[in-house]
Design a protein around this motif. Structure first.
Motif, PDB file in Angstrom:
ATOM      1  N   ASP A 297     -12.568  -8.196   7.494  1.00 10.02           N
ATOM      2  CA  ASP A 297     -11.532  -8.302   6.191  1.00 10.02           C
ATOM      3  C   ASP A 297     -12.167  -7.709   4.387  1.00 10.02           C
ATOM      4  OD1 ASP A 297      -9.345 -10.077   6.778  1.00 10.02           O
ATOM      5  OD2 ASP A 297     -10.192 -11.951   6.315  1.00 10.02           O
TER       6      ASP A 297
ATOM      7  N   ILE B  10      -9.246   0.802   0.640  1.00 11.76           N
ATOM      8  CA  ILE B  10      -8.383   1.681   0.139  1.00 11.76           C
ATOM      9  C   ILE B  10      -8.608   2.039  -1.658  1.00 11.76           C
ATOM     10  CG2 ILE B  10      -6.355   0.382  -2.030  1.00 11.76           C
ATOM     11  CD1 ILE B  10      -6.360  -1.874   0.204  1.00 11.76           C
TER      12      ILE B  10
ATOM     13  N   ARG C  75     -15.570 -13.931  -2.544  1.00 11.77           N
ATOM     14  CA  ARG C  75     -14.383 -13.741  -2.233  1.00 11.77           C
ATOM     15  C   ARG C  75     -13.638 -12.631  -2.896  1.00 11.77           C
ATOM     16  NH1 ARG C  75     -10.623 -18.820  -0.871  1.00 11.77           N
ATOM     17  NH2 ARG C  75      -9.126 -17.606  -2.806  1.00 11.77           N
ATOM     18  N   PRO C  76     -12.954 -11.273  -2.841  1.00 15.04           N
ATOM     19  CA  PRO C  76     -12.452 -10.617  -3.235  1.00 15.04           C
ATOM     20  C   PRO C  76     -11.307 -10.996  -4.853  1.00 15.04           C
ATOM     21  CG  PRO C  76     -11.752 -10.355  -0.999  1.00 15.04           C
ATOM     22  CD  PRO C  76     -12.221 -11.512  -1.314  1.00 15.04           C
ATOM     23  N   ASP C  77     -11.353 -12.073  -5.362  1.00 19.02           N
ATOM     24  CA  ASP C  77      -9.931 -12.407  -6.356  1.00 19.02           C
ATOM     25  C   ASP C  77     -10.663 -13.393  -6.750  1.00 19.02           C
ATOM     26  OD1 ASP C  77     -10.580 -14.771  -4.095  1.00 19.02           O
ATOM     27  OD2 ASP C  77      -8.845 -16.059  -5.187  1.00 19.02           O
TER      28      ASP C  77
ATOM     29  N   ASN D 275     -14.802  -8.430 -11.564  1.00 15.67           N
ATOM     30  CA  ASN D 275     -13.548  -9.087 -10.153  1.00 15.67           C
ATOM     31  C   ASN D 275     -13.909  -7.901  -9.430  1.00 15.67           C
ATOM     32  OD1 ASN D 275     -11.042  -7.705  -8.829  1.00 15.67           O
ATOM     33  ND2 ASN D 275     -11.077  -9.929  -9.206  1.00 15.67           N
TER      34      ASN D 275
ATOM     35  N   ARG E  11      -7.424 -18.034   3.488  1.00 12.77           N
ATOM     36  CA  ARG E  11      -7.941 -18.352   5.501  1.00 12.77           C
ATOM     37  C   ARG E  11      -7.981 -19.577   6.059  1.00 12.77           C
ATOM     38  NH1 ARG E  11     -12.144 -13.802   6.553  1.00 12.77           N
ATOM     39  NH2 ARG E  11     -13.601 -14.950   5.201  1.00 12.77           N
TER      40      ARG E  11
ATOM     41  N   ILE F  67       1.282  -0.809  -0.046  1.00 13.90           N
ATOM     42  CA  ILE F  67       0.051   0.079  -0.191  1.00 13.90           C
ATOM     43  C   ILE F  67       1.336   1.168   0.039  1.00 13.90           C
ATOM     44  CG2 ILE F  67      -1.370   0.930   1.653  1.00 13.90           C
ATOM     45  CD1 ILE F  67      -3.123  -1.185   2.217  1.00 13.90           C
TER      46      ILE F  67
ATOM     47  N   ASN G  98     -14.184 -13.480  -9.918  1.00 15.24           N
ATOM     48  CA  ASN G  98     -15.025 -12.505 -11.398  1.00 15.24           C
ATOM     49  C   ASN G  98     -16.316 -12.743 -10.507  1.00 15.24           C
ATOM     50  OD1 ASN G  98     -12.610 -11.434 -11.595  1.00 15.24           O
ATOM     51  ND2 ASN G  98     -13.043 -12.211 -13.730  1.00 15.24           N
TER      52      ASN G  98
ATOM     53  N   VAL H 284      -4.565 -13.721  -8.764  1.00 13.81           N
ATOM     54  CA  VAL H 284      -6.139 -12.950  -8.681  1.00 13.81           C
ATOM     55  C   VAL H 284      -6.153 -12.866 -10.597  1.00 13.81           C
ATOM     56  CG1 VAL H 284      -7.729 -12.331  -8.601  1.00 13.81           C
ATOM     57  CG2 VAL H 284      -6.370 -12.904  -6.695  1.00 13.81           C
ATOM     58  N   ARG H 285      -6.752 -13.858 -10.832  1.00  7.10           N
ATOM     59  CA  ARG H 285      -6.487 -14.020 -12.458  1.00  7.10           C
ATOM     60  C   ARG H 285      -6.934 -12.389 -13.350  1.00  7.10           C
ATOM     61  NH1 ARG H 285      -5.404 -16.694 -17.218  1.00  7.10           N
ATOM     62  NH2 ARG H 285      -4.601 -18.493 -15.845  1.00  7.10           N
ATOM     63  N   GLY H 286      -8.392 -12.002 -12.522  1.00  5.75           N
ATOM     64  CA  GLY H 286      -9.109 -11.037 -12.722  1.00  5.75           C
ATOM     65  C   GLY H 286      -8.217  -9.874 -12.600  1.00  5.75           C
ATOM     66  N   VAL H 287      -7.374 -10.439 -11.889  1.00  6.35           N
ATOM     67  CA  VAL H 287      -6.670  -8.665 -11.566  1.00  6.35           C
ATOM     68  C   VAL H 287      -4.963  -8.532 -12.229  1.00  6.35           C
ATOM     69  CG1 VAL H 287      -4.890  -7.491  -9.866  1.00  6.35           C
ATOM     70  CG2 VAL H 287      -7.345  -8.263  -9.105  1.00  6.35           C
TER      71      VAL H 287
ATOM     72  N   HIS I 122     -13.072  -7.861  -5.685  1.00  3.58           N
ATOM     73  CA  HIS I 122     -12.228  -6.944  -5.200  1.00  3.58           C
ATOM     74  C   HIS I 122     -11.957  -5.784  -5.700  1.00  3.58           C
ATOM     75  CE1 HIS I 122      -8.343  -4.368  -3.842  1.00  3.58           C
ATOM     76  NE2 HIS I 122      -7.689  -4.075  -5.253  1.00  3.58           N
ATOM     77  N   THR I 123     -11.993  -5.873  -7.195  1.00  2.99           N
ATOM     78  CA  THR I 123     -12.112  -4.282  -7.744  1.00  2.99           C
ATOM     79  C   THR I 123     -13.692  -3.661  -7.886  1.00  2.99           C
ATOM     80  OG1 THR I 123     -10.669  -5.161  -9.483  1.00  2.99           O
ATOM     81  CG2 THR I 123     -11.834  -3.087 -10.217  1.00  2.99           C
TER      82      THR I 123
ATOM     83  N   ILE J 163      -4.208 -13.507  -3.348  1.00  3.68           N
ATOM     84  CA  ILE J 163      -5.252 -13.968  -1.779  1.00  3.68           C
ATOM     85  C   ILE J 163      -4.373 -15.557  -1.317  1.00  3.68           C
ATOM     86  CG2 ILE J 163      -6.480 -15.590  -3.448  1.00  3.68           C
ATOM     87  CD1 ILE J 163      -8.625 -13.426  -1.407  1.00  3.68           C
TER      88      ILE J 163
ATOM     89  N   LYS K 140     -13.437  -1.648  -3.890  1.00  5.24           N
ATOM     90  CA  LYS K 140     -12.675  -0.313  -4.412  1.00  5.24           C
ATOM     91  C   LYS K 140     -13.531   0.474  -5.027  1.00  5.24           C
ATOM     92  CE  LYS K 140      -7.556   0.393  -5.915  1.00  5.24           C
ATOM     93  NZ  LYS K 140      -7.065   0.675  -6.218  1.00  5.24           N
TER      94      LYS K 140
ATOM     95  N   TYR L  65      -2.564   0.352  -6.467  1.00  7.67           N
ATOM     96  CA  TYR L  65      -2.862  -1.220  -4.974  1.00  7.67           C
ATOM     97  C   TYR L  65      -4.102  -2.216  -5.425  1.00  7.67           C
ATOM     98  CZ  TYR L  65      -3.046  -4.394  -1.801  1.00  7.67           C
ATOM     99  OH  TYR L  65      -3.915  -5.936  -0.669  1.00  7.67           O
ATOM    100  N   GLU L  66      -3.762  -3.345  -5.835  1.00  7.89           N
ATOM    101  CA  GLU L  66      -4.786  -4.399  -5.905  1.00  7.89           C
ATOM    102  C   GLU L  66      -4.796  -5.681  -5.104  1.00  7.89           C
ATOM    103  OE1 GLU L  66      -7.537  -3.226  -7.068  1.00  7.89           O
ATOM    104  OE2 GLU L  66      -6.896  -1.407  -8.938  1.00  7.89           O
ATOM    105  N   LEU L  67      -5.105  -6.367  -5.260  1.00  2.56           N
ATOM    106  CA  LEU L  67      -5.541  -7.333  -4.739  1.00  2.56           C
ATOM    107  C   LEU L  67      -5.061  -8.283  -5.464  1.00  2.56           C
ATOM    108  CD1 LEU L  67      -5.739  -8.461  -1.656  1.00  2.56           C
ATOM    109  CD2 LEU L  67      -8.327  -9.897  -2.304  1.00  2.56           C
TER     110      LEU L  67
END
Ligand SMILES: Nc1ncnc2c1ncn2[C@@H]1O[C@H](COP(=O)(O)OP(=O)(O)O)[C@@H](O)[C@H]1O
Ligand SMILES: Nc1ncnc2c1ncn2[C@@H]1O[C@H](COP(=O)(O)OP(=O)(O)O)[C@@H](O)[C@H]1O
Ligand SMILES: Nc1ncnc2c1ncn2[C@@H]1O[C@H](COP(=O)(O)OP(=O)(O)O)[C@@H](O)[C@H]1O
Ligand SMILES: Nc1ncnc2c1ncn2[C@@H]1O[C@H](COP(=O)(O)OP(=O)(O)O)[C@@H](O)[C@H]1O
Ligand code: SF4
Ligand code: SF4
Ligand code: SF4
Ligand code: SF4
Ligand SMILES: [Mg+2]
Ligand SMILES: [Mg+2]
Ligand SMILES: [Mg+2]
Ligand SMILES: [Mg+2]
Lengths: 470, 470, 470, 470
Positions: D292, D299, D255-257, D264, C317, C299, D259, C342-345, D266-267, C314, D270, C309-311
């Motif tokens: 989480d 962000i 999950r953020p990862d 996506n 947990r 960050i 799609n 994370v492919r999408g990112v 997470h995106t 991952i 954000k 900044y992206e995820l």
């Protein structure tokens, strides 16, 4: 582990209570005393008058129930069940009581026995759109109840029971009533007791002793007993038939402290031992029994012959589920797990070894060998029941006919295979005399089918492979 | 749970093997058969000739060891231990064998018994800078070895042993040698056997039967046995004293299939029962024993008197660690856990109830009550050992003098407290006669201290409260 | 599992409290928040003013302690410990606090750090007759205390501490006093807080937040703090030395919410990321960090460069102890366990991947490969600390010099081995600037030895193989 | 524990694979990555082409499956399921996949979603003689299939699906075919991927990344996909309807990862944070998110406003099932379990606290308090979704209308209850804009019912109490 010694398995144990504020706790202790009838799984369903709650799981009663589980089971009525380990698996879906929920309420069922027309009934029910999640007969009864067309549970159950053939002791409970029923031949045991104002029902009377209940009577063949807040009523759903209670309950299954249909099991076993001494005496130095099931008979044999009873074989009490099996190599070097011979007792002695029954004969062979390795000079095997030559279709998991050593071999052949000096079985007459039930009833009111091949009920084509179930 | 019935606790069981490629496995099975000597914890240390490895934990042998744990214990020599549940806790730090590591190598110690001068020795050692992590006597021996000034383990051990007073059976192992030692009076049992080329040592001979080993001889009082790749050597570390083996091993602790110093325990117990019949006969309908420890004596009593032995009391086999205790309320309503009376056997009968020994008397009282509630007309209590009036300082956790019912009450008072119709104990002469050891030795080579107050060793001021340890 | 990702292990976490009626509970929650410092074992010793009680075991805090365990730990003072998984085993005997009992009372010790002269001291102590049950340094301190010749714990402890060299944060407790001490260089963190009237001490301040305590100050290098019912006193046992707190606490070990010697760790990490952006910028589309330890730095890098900044990575947990590892075959087919890209990112993107440190380099290689397989067009690796070229002797289990990738390879070689497009590390100056401690102290009061090879303490011959302990 | 923080629960996660020799293993890893969708129970059914085998249980995936369980599940096709913890119990009978066995073969079903006409259908089916063992909708589908009158599974399934209303993503498997179906509105996510020659299906794409599979496409609303050894075929069982994918998958569940329908998560989150910054800016010193689920939005908010993102709240990673809750007294003294505020970051600061959504508002209140106790000067709450005012009938366990704080209070009232300085929610327009789906579709193809009350499907009278199921 159990496979090492056992050849016979009882289907299950059933317990129920109505009218006690701690119904689940009472059932927990009751099931505990029935644990020998089934170690694979256990469960309890309770009703508080308004709704049914359930807890069940795989394992022993004290593994399945933690204090917090019991605490959550509030109610005045309960049905409990312990289930034995089926060869073909089964797993959680078969753990009882089964619980069905509908918009009109719930229904719990627990069962001990085996239906001989289960496959026929399943076939018909599937044709009508029923679907099954377990392989147990019990689900068949649930579907029959639901489809009966009657309105009250009592009528539905009577109608459904009238379609069943075979051996069964059922406990069925909805929110407001507990019902128990026994098959027309009374093949399986089922007793009623009182605990203060409450009623209790159990597969064996030892469950009454542990909870401080008083035995009242046995459920009668073809009887339906209805228990609710108004008390107990008795109904019949089928015309009377001669009683044919399973002989093996006396010989092997039931706990020695139970009374089965009024006869104490330890006493019956001791008398079988005496009868055996009378029929097949032998000169010897010590009598010993295979623990635990044959101790009573061995004491009877010793008492009758005057040969002292000694502890020639001992069973380790701590062989549990997680016990590590010895490797093949160690086994050959003589490492034992569960049973061992007592050198200090048998060395140099002529030993009479009493066992309750012989299924595949492998255990007996192993025990004879142990005794000889521990120095026994002679080993005389005496079995306190007749040769098992036929499969049981009534809930007892004897092996198939091919595996039953007595169905394919003469006594002399068996003696030879076992390596015994002599071998003798009790006669069927001796069996009846030893147990000592009413001799005016046909077969003294006993089922003897696995010895004689004469089954008290009809047997269907697809009953013939009792374990080839869906 | 155990507290309900028990009043006596044995300190431990020791097992060791040298010269077997599966030393850890052999020890696992050996410990298993010694499980009745201790259920709190178990452990095994092995040596592969170069280093020591250990696995131990709280619980039963088959709970502590998983297959993978055993697999990691490679070696030809092993020492194992089972430990009983001490009242005052103790926990993991006390689980044996203890293992000490130094830059010159490791040292494993396992112990059965109790040192009467442990507190004195600890005091001295602490003065010299020793610090202790456990409350067990065994750590004292380790410090004495270390401080002995000698160079070889054998010399260190002899020197250290010479300072101990009391009852002990030790197994001590470093990378290359196994040594076992018995106290000068031979208070505790310890036997040597052969398993092929390997040597085995065990607190009881039942451990030999389970692994297929042959009994060779008992370790002698004051003997130090040294076993290594050159074989077995015997040394003495103290002058000979008359044997005083614990009588309670015959009466209660040892497994019935073990031979203690050459005498089979079941046979001894049966003879104690016969002796008791001879000393205290009674007219009655049935004889019954408190399972499991009193069955042999009950059979002896029945054999001698001709009154039939029956199963009037039964013990539930499935009462484990996680069993849920009945609430006070349910208990009062008669819910039992572990032991129940068999109504079908005792109802309307005059019952002779045999128990092995009486410590606090609470169990006997409960059993008498159970028998009466199950309908017994008369209850005659017969105890197959003399009244326990004095504490044991040799490893047996009898209660303190105040708690011992027989140290404060006459037999008539005890009978009254129990609610029995009659009560009789075996005499000390009967005890010696029943066990049948060599009658030329003082006290037939037995310790009788808890009955007579005559202790075979000196007793120190701070031994006097055996449980008030640090 | 941890082996997959980790290359660094912190020795331990220490927590203590004095003057709170629920000392054990408070310690439980404190240890919980220090769980990231050690997952192998946990323990708590309490004192009620008269005696010490202990509960400890292998596993996570919430596995080791059941409610009933906590309930049994009554007392106003407590010392707790969490321990990391040592490569060379160790097992239960090493779980802390160690508890020693003598006739004058008990002594509990808990330790975070590593003594560089432990082997020398052990050697001497064994020569004087000490014997050791564990391989931990902590037992050395216990023996030194015992042998010190002084009478009060305070004097004994001062004397003993004066003999230690290396890194240590000790908590020592007897029935009536709690003492904590920090090594002369203050290599490891240790803070003091207040919870109402009670004092608390912890390896990290995050433990104060979870229990609602207020941070008061950090323990000073060479300070001995004595806490008892009279309050807190501070003593010195050694002359002052320049502070050299472990830099890796900021970079990797400490929890981001802790303040280490007054500096918030998340903020420090974010600033390290900014510093890194300043020293090693790159044109790219996304910044991503390796969770969880590198998120803050990522960050910071993003904030400084303006690249979003992206995820991109991952971490699952739910990867616990009992997680089943994928077979080699499945692993090759791409089955991951703990971390995934994370492919999408990252697909089609130029990715800056921030990691906190590099030990053996295997994790980085794997992550770069994952990112490429997920479609990253470019992968730029940025490390928020300098290359680790030297082993740590102060309690951090870095691999040996041979295994440290940076000690044998140039940055270009490492980049090549990882398959990264570019690779850059933070400079030691950047490290100091980012953390932002007092720049007037030598090295800003930090230990930088694993980066620079300049150790703040003497190093002994047999310290040189930090893991080759007895 | 989860109750402390959570107010929303996702029904389930579904995973399936066809054509892979390690189907069960693949499913294990797939379920693992879907674990956040359900922690109550997990199960896998496999087919080897001839018969179905099952293993399931209560708990996390890595608790339910031991290596030996996986080993027993041979097959090329598998269906797996993770299930969330329902408030009203449910227990084992509800753990999926459900497995039905008939004489014609077996049938496995796994489901994510909720049928709005389940009660109607159950009523009808019970009228026709069906009985139910679970409370799950899934059993309804099984009965409909069985009663459909058609012969092939495909026809049976199409017929059965045509009777369902509501939200569902089903995977159904018999010995030779795998079929997956999505409801006509596509309320729940369901994606298809390729793993070499095998097909995989999962509720979220993160399952593809963990096993190294490639995303292919999402299942379409009203589509039935049939996969067998001949490959994949697509069928429709209902006419097309506008897509209405659950908005909360983006906001909170997924999950953020992953799609979700190509976007996506997470995106999206954000961007929701950025949108929120645009709609409801504030002057402050730090932005922090509730870990989480709200980190991504936080962000985004920080990036948009330029206020630095800091770690002001931290969540303990080790809070497991067996964690001991602090007593009421300790709780009041400030002992926290799961979440704590970071004093080092928030002290003296004006803090913007981002959370993803507000259900009952209790968590937010607690967090605001924590932040203030840790010294925050101002606390500004910003929620990255609109107020939830209406219950969800599509598988999300929001509380009833009465419990939803936003359905009964104005924003000002909520702010006051929380004790925040300011409070703002995202608008529904902002929600759609942030997620950024196709703005030409109605509601951008999203379900917004819990915000707007406009449900994409009909709602029946007895749907209205979503949790008042049988
Ligand atoms: N608590 C008990 N005490 C004595 N016998 C028991 C008890 N519980 C069950 N039994 C009896 O044990 C017998 C079965 O045990 P056993 O012969 O030891 O095992 P198996 O033959 O199955 O190896 C049955 O006859 C049963 O009645
Ligand atoms: N496998 C076994 N078979 C028979 N007796 C045993 C066995 N193992 C231990 N024992 C005996 O059991 C006795 C202790 O058990 P018991 O009397 O049932 O328990 P307690 O008196 O401790 O409640 C001891 O005498 C011991 O020798
Ligand atoms: N609850 C938490 N929240 C955020 N970070 C944490 C938490 N607990 C520990 N950490 C941090 O996690 C990091 C270690 O975790 P991680 O990088 O995920 O594992 P590893 O690198 O060991 O695989 C340390 O930097 C520690 O400070
Ligand atoms: N491995 C992971 N890494 C990051 N986020 C995750 C991970 N697994 C699940 N999540 C996200 O965590 C959120 C739920 O967790 P969290 O907010 O911590 O718990 P809760 O709100 O239920 O207390 C969801 O948004 C989910 O998408
Ligand atoms: S066939 Fe044998 S085992 Fe079966 S019910 Fe009849 S007597 Fe019992
Ligand atoms: S005092 Fe009693 S229990 Fe103790 S050793 Fe002597 S005989 Fe045994
Ligand atoms: S050498 Fe490195 S890891 Fe070790 S204490 Fe110093 S800075 Fe920390
Ligand atoms: S009502 Fe809300 S939670 Fe339910 S499906 Fe629609 S958007 Fe999702
Ligand atoms: Mg038997
Ligand atoms: Mg006893
Ligand atoms: Mg990391
Ligand atoms: Mg959340």
């Amino acid at each position: 582990m159990f496979a090492e010694i056992k050849g016979l398995n009882e289907e299950c144990g059933v317990f129920a209570v109505w009218g006690h504020k701690d119904a689940a706790q009472i059932t927990y202790y009751g099931l505990h005393s029935l644990q020998h009838r089934g170690q694979e799984g256990a469960g309890i369903v309770v009703t508080d008058g308004e709704q049914l709650s359930v807890h069940k799981g795989m394992g022993l009663v004290n593994e399945v129930f933690r204090p917090e589980d019991l605490t959550l089971l509030h109610g005045k009525g309960a049905v409990g069940h312990v289930r034995y380990a089926t060869a073909g698996g089964g797993g959680f879906a078969n753990v009882q009581p089964l619980l069905f929920r509908s918009q009109r309420g719930g229904l719990a069922l627990a069962h001990n026995g085996n239906l001989v027309n289960a496959n026929n009934l399943k076939h018909q029910l599937e044709g009508q759109g029923s679907i099954f999640q377990s392989t147990s007969d019990t689900e068949v009864l649930a579907h029959l109840i639901k489809r009966s067309g009657y309105y009250t549970l009592e009528d539905q159950l009577k109608n459904a029971l009238s379609m069943l053939k075979g051996a069964y002791a059922f406990a069925v409970m909805n929110e407001t009533q507990l019902m128990v029923a026994l098959d027309p031949n009374g093949l399986r045991p089922l007793s009623i007791g009182r605990l203060g104002d409450a009623y209790v029902v159990a597969s064996e009377t030892c469950a009454f002793d542990i909870i401080g209940a008083e035995y009242e009577r046995d459920v009668q063949p073809g009887e339906l007993v209805i228990i609710d807040d108004n008390g107990l009523r008795s109904e019949r759903f089928v015309s009377s038939q001669p009683r044919a209670i399973c002989s093996m309950e006396y010989v092997y299954f039931a706990r020695p402290d139970s009374n089965v249909d009024g006869v104490n099991v330890h006493t019956a076993r001791k008398n079988l031992g005496k009868q055996l001494a009378y029929e097949a005496p032998i000169e010897a130095d010590v009598v010993t029994g295979v623990p635990d099931s044959s101790i009573s008979a061995a004491i009877g044999y010793a008492e009758q012959t005057g040969i002292p009873y000694e502890l020639g074989l001992i069973k380790n009490r701590y062989v549990g589920r997680t016990f590590i099996q010895p490797s093949q190599e160690l086994r050959e070097q003589g490492v034992k797990m569960k049973l061992s011979a007592v050198r200090g007792v048998v060395e140099g002695k002529r030993v009479v070894m009493i066992d309750d029954s012989i299924v595949r004969g492998t255990t007996s062979r192993r025990i004879v060998r142990m005794l000889r390795e521990a120095g026994a000079k002679e080993v005389h095997v005496r079995i306190s029941s007749p040769p098992i030559k036929n499969p049981c279709f009534y809930g007892i998991d004897t092996s198939t006919t091919e595996e039953l050593i007595a169905s394919n071999h003469s006594i002399e052949e068996m003696r030879d295979m076992m390596g015994a000096d002599t071998l003798a079985f009790l006669s069927t007459e001796g069996l009846m005399a030893g147990i000592g039930r009413d001799s005016l009833e046909p077969n003294c009111g006993q089922c003897l089918a696995c010895f004689t091949g004469q089954y008290p009920t009809e047997i269907y084509a697809d009953t013939l492979h009792p374990h080839a179930k869906v």
